[in-house]
Design a protein around this motif. Structure first.
Motif, PDB file in Angstrom:
ATOM      1  N   VAL A 107       0.969  -1.362   0.124  1.00 25.22           N
ATOM      2  CA  VAL A 107      -0.028  -0.150   0.051  1.00 25.22           C
ATOM      3  C   VAL A 107       0.972   1.342   0.153  1.00 25.22           C
ATOM      4  O   VAL A 107       0.633   2.118  -0.913  1.00 25.22           O
ATOM      5  CB  VAL A 107      -0.866   0.019   1.153  1.00 25.22           C
ATOM      6  N   ALA A 108       1.901   1.183   0.923  1.00 27.48           N
ATOM      7  CA  ALA A 108       2.749   2.546   0.879  1.00 27.48           C
ATOM      8  C   ALA A 108       3.629   2.628  -0.258  1.00 27.48           C
ATOM      9  O   ALA A 108       3.654   3.854  -0.830  1.00 27.48           O
ATOM     10  CB  ALA A 108       3.715   2.218   2.204  1.00 27.48           C
ATOM     11  N   GLU A 109       3.961   1.669  -0.696  1.00 24.37           N
ATOM     12  CA  GLU A 109       4.871   1.637  -2.036  1.00 24.37           C
ATOM     13  C   GLU A 109       4.288   2.029  -3.223  1.00 24.37           C
ATOM     14  O   GLU A 109       4.627   3.094  -3.943  1.00 24.37           O
ATOM     15  CB  GLU A 109       5.621   0.283  -2.291  1.00 24.37           C
ATOM     16  N   VAL A 110       3.147   1.450  -3.299  1.00 23.82           N
ATOM     17  CA  VAL A 110       2.245   1.887  -4.758  1.00 23.82           C
ATOM     18  C   VAL A 110       1.646   3.227  -4.566  1.00 23.82           C
ATOM     19  O   VAL A 110       1.712   4.176  -5.321  1.00 23.82           O
ATOM     20  CB  VAL A 110       1.191   0.808  -4.872  1.00 23.82           C
ATOM     21  N   THR A 111       1.049   3.478  -3.368  1.00 26.14           N
ATOM     22  CA  THR A 111       0.540   4.975  -3.132  1.00 26.14           C
ATOM     23  C   THR A 111       1.454   6.024  -3.367  1.00 26.14           C
ATOM     24  O   THR A 111       1.350   6.930  -4.076  1.00 26.14           O
ATOM     25  CB  THR A 111       0.077   5.123  -1.803  1.00 26.14           C
ATOM     26  N   ALA A 112       2.937   5.720  -2.855  1.00 28.74           N
ATOM     27  CA  ALA A 112       3.925   6.745  -2.855  1.00 28.74           C
ATOM     28  C   ALA A 112       4.315   6.758  -4.548  1.00 28.74           C
ATOM     29  O   ALA A 112       4.674   7.914  -4.900  1.00 28.74           O
ATOM     30  CB  ALA A 112       5.036   6.523  -1.950  1.00 28.74           C
ATOM     31  N   ASP A 113       4.678   5.872  -5.228  1.00 29.64           N
ATOM     32  CA  ASP A 113       5.057   5.668  -6.326  1.00 29.64           C
ATOM     33  C   ASP A 113       4.182   6.473  -7.503  1.00 29.64           C
ATOM     34  O   ASP A 113       4.800   6.998  -8.607  1.00 29.64           O
ATOM     35  CB  ASP A 113       5.063   4.232  -6.938  1.00 29.64           C
ATOM     36  N   TRP A 114       2.899   6.314  -7.078  1.00 33.07           N
ATOM     37  CA  TRP A 114       2.089   6.903  -8.010  1.00 33.07           C
ATOM     38  C   TRP A 114       1.173   8.317  -7.463  1.00 33.07           C
ATOM     39  O   TRP A 114       0.336   9.076  -8.150  1.00 33.07           O
ATOM     40  CB  TRP A 114       0.721   6.083  -8.284  1.00 33.07           C
ATOM     41  N   GLY A 115       2.210   9.013  -6.654  1.00 35.22           N
ATOM     42  CA  GLY A 115       2.043  10.333  -6.261  1.00 35.22           C
ATOM     43  C   GLY A 115       0.756  10.536  -5.313  1.00 35.22           C
ATOM     44  O   GLY A 115       0.009  11.669  -5.266  1.00 35.22           O
ATOM     45  N   GLY A 116       0.338   9.507  -4.642  1.00 28.31           N
ATOM     46  CA  GLY A 116      -0.769   9.538  -4.014  1.00 28.31           C
ATOM     47  C   GLY A 116      -0.545   9.537  -2.425  1.00 28.31           C
ATOM     48  O   GLY A 116       0.596   9.869  -2.019  1.00 28.31           O
ATOM     49  N   THR A 117      -1.799   9.655  -1.673  1.00 31.53           N
ATOM     50  CA  THR A 117      -1.493   9.781  -0.048  1.00 31.53           C
ATOM     51  C   THR A 117      -2.354   8.615   0.543  1.00 31.53           C
ATOM     52  O   THR A 117      -3.235   8.190   0.065  1.00 31.53           O
ATOM     53  CB  THR A 117      -1.894  11.334  -0.010  1.00 31.53           C
ATOM     54  N   TRP A 118      -1.867   8.607   1.818  1.00 35.05           N
ATOM     55  CA  TRP A 118      -2.685   7.612   2.694  1.00 35.05           C
ATOM     56  C   TRP A 118      -2.825   8.216   3.980  1.00 35.05           C
ATOM     57  O   TRP A 118      -1.952   9.085   4.528  1.00 35.05           O
ATOM     58  CB  TRP A 118      -2.042   6.302   2.653  1.00 35.05           C
ATOM     59  N   THR A 119      -4.086   8.279   4.628  1.00 32.67           N
ATOM     60  CA  THR A 119      -4.259   8.584   5.890  1.00 32.67           C
ATOM     61  C   THR A 119      -5.362   7.739   6.656  1.00 32.67           C
ATOM     62  O   THR A 119      -6.080   7.018   6.159  1.00 32.67           O
ATOM     63  CB  THR A 119      -5.279   9.936   5.717  1.00 32.67           C
ATOM     64  N   VAL A 120      -4.930   7.424   7.884  1.00 33.79           N
ATOM     65  CA  VAL A 120      -5.693   6.561   8.679  1.00 33.79           C
ATOM     66  C   VAL A 120      -6.445   7.536   9.615  1.00 33.79           C
ATOM     67  O   VAL A 120      -6.021   8.383  10.419  1.00 33.79           O
ATOM     68  CB  VAL A 120      -4.805   5.565   9.468  1.00 33.79           C
ATOM     69  N   ARG A 121      -8.056   7.296   9.615  1.00 30.85           N
ATOM     70  CA  ARG A 121      -8.990   8.157  10.348  1.00 30.85           C
ATOM     71  C   ARG A 121      -9.387   7.237  11.325  1.00 30.85           C
ATOM     72  O   ARG A 121     -10.273   6.486  10.842  1.00 30.85           O
ATOM     73  CB  ARG A 121      -9.786   8.872   9.538  1.00 30.85           C
ATOM     74  N   PRO A 122      -9.266   7.392  12.735  1.00 28.97           N
ATOM     75  CA  PRO A 122      -9.731   6.587  13.709  1.00 28.97           C
ATOM     76  C   PRO A 122     -11.281   6.985  14.024  1.00 28.97           C
ATOM     77  O   PRO A 122     -11.809   8.127  13.685  1.00 28.97           O
ATOM     78  CB  PRO A 122      -9.063   7.101  14.860  1.00 28.97           C
ATOM     79  N   ASP A 123     -12.147   5.985  14.256  1.00 27.63           N
ATOM     80  CA  ASP A 123     -13.838   6.214  14.643  1.00 27.63           C
ATOM     81  C   ASP A 123     -13.387   7.159  15.811  1.00 27.63           C
ATOM     82  O   ASP A 123     -12.631   7.282  16.595  1.00 27.63           O
ATOM     83  CB  ASP A 123     -14.404   5.116  14.966  1.00 27.63           C
ATOM     84  N   ALA A 124     -14.493   7.915  15.947  1.00 28.13           N
ATOM     85  CA  ALA A 124     -14.742   8.917  17.034  1.00 28.13           C
ATOM     86  C   ALA A 124     -14.700   8.192  18.336  1.00 28.13           C
ATOM     87  O   ALA A 124     -13.991   8.665  19.385  1.00 28.13           O
ATOM     88  CB  ALA A 124     -16.038   9.719  16.975  1.00 28.13           C
ATOM     89  N   ASP A 125     -15.196   6.999  18.452  1.00 28.86           N
ATOM     90  CA  ASP A 125     -15.178   5.976  19.676  1.00 28.86           C
ATOM     91  C   ASP A 125     -13.856   5.313  19.812  1.00 28.86           C
ATOM     92  O   ASP A 125     -13.794   4.827  20.778  1.00 28.86           O
ATOM     93  CB  ASP A 125     -16.447   5.254  19.743  1.00 28.86           C
ATOM     94  N   GLY A 126     -13.162   5.345  18.878  1.00 27.28           N
ATOM     95  CA  GLY A 126     -11.826   4.644  19.002  1.00 27.28           C
ATOM     96  C   GLY A 126     -11.732   3.269  18.771  1.00 27.28           C
ATOM     97  O   GLY A 126     -11.010   2.444  18.889  1.00 27.28           O
ATOM     98  N   GLY A 127     -12.901   2.759  18.300  1.00 26.51           N
ATOM     99  CA  GLY A 127     -13.393   1.412  18.187  1.00 26.51           C
ATOM    100  C   GLY A 127     -13.228   0.949  16.719  1.00 26.51           C
ATOM    101  O   GLY A 127     -13.646  -0.133  16.253  1.00 26.51           O
ATOM    102  N   GLY A 128     -12.678   1.607  15.908  1.00 29.38           N
ATOM    103  CA  GLY A 128     -12.239   1.017  14.229  1.00 29.38           C
ATOM    104  C   GLY A 128     -11.858   2.465  13.652  1.00 29.38           C
ATOM    105  O   GLY A 128     -11.077   3.473  14.370  1.00 29.38           O
ATOM    106  N   LYS A 129     -11.448   2.130  12.577  1.00 32.87           N
ATOM    107  CA  LYS A 129     -10.624   3.118  11.623  1.00 32.87           C
ATOM    108  C   LYS A 129     -10.967   2.968  10.244  1.00 32.87           C
ATOM    109  O   LYS A 129     -11.334   1.853   9.704  1.00 32.87           O
ATOM    110  CB  LYS A 129      -9.247   3.128  11.690  1.00 32.87           C
ATOM    111  N   SER A 130     -10.695   4.101   9.297  1.00 36.30           N
ATOM    112  CA  SER A 130     -10.730   3.898   8.120  1.00 36.30           C
ATOM    113  C   SER A 130      -9.396   4.268   7.468  1.00 36.30           C
ATOM    114  O   SER A 130      -8.638   5.191   7.993  1.00 36.30           O
ATOM    115  CB  SER A 130     -11.590   5.019   7.474  1.00 36.30           C
ATOM    116  N   VAL A 131      -9.033   3.567   6.625  1.00 36.22           N
ATOM    117  CA  VAL A 131      -7.491   3.751   5.832  1.00 36.22           C
ATOM    118  C   VAL A 131      -8.141   4.744   4.434  1.00 36.22           C
ATOM    119  O   VAL A 131      -8.626   3.807   3.491  1.00 36.22           O
ATOM    120  CB  VAL A 131      -6.610   2.634   5.441  1.00 36.22           C
TER     121      VAL A 131
END
Length: 137
Positions: A107-131
């Motif tokens: 994920v990191a390599e391909v995203t960087a190679d193609w000029g993209g970004t990644w962000t991890v956003r935790p759920d407000a309650d801390g019980g999950g996340k979105s990448v």
């Protein structure tokens, strides 16, 4: 970081099982094509690879506590974006993606190679996340 509004948005909720990996890919291909994004566009292949890795990661690691996962597809202007969300409480550190092995390193390599970004956003309650992944169109 500037907030960008992406006018196209589609959500898929599916079980956290291996069959959801090709399902998420097919849904991406159909959704992006419906939005006028050519399946042969240079960013679509890398996007599908990264999406597959993220869904696989959720299936392998989050399924015992998160029986469903959600994929959010988005696009607009010159940006293609998607997120994979699960309710596993383990928070991922995107700074560790390049140093990891397997799926997150890809994920990191391909995203960087193609000029993209990644962000991890935790759920407000801390019980999950979105990448969230963005790639230029």
């Amino acid at each position: 970081m500037q907030h960008v509004t992406l006018p196209h948005r589609h959500v898929l909720t599916c079980p956290a099982i291996p069959a959801s990996v090709p399902l998420a890919r097919r849904e991406a291909e159909m959704t992006y094509a419906a939005w006028g994004i050519n399946p042969g566009h240079r960013s679509v292949g890398p996007a599908l690879l990264v999406l597959s890795e993220l869904v696989t990661n959720s299936v392998r690691h989050a399924a015992p506590v998160s029986p469903q996962l959600t994929v959010i597809y988005a696009a607009g202007g010159d940006t293609l974006a998607f997120a994979v969300h699960d309710r596993h409480p383990r928070q991922l550190d995107p700074l560790c993606f390049p140093q990891s092995s397997g799926g997150l390193a890809t994920v990191a390599e391909v995203t960087a190679d193609w000029g993209g970004t990644w962000t991890v956003r935790p759920d407000a309650d801390g019980g999950g996340k979105s990448v969230w992944i963005t790639l230029p169109l």
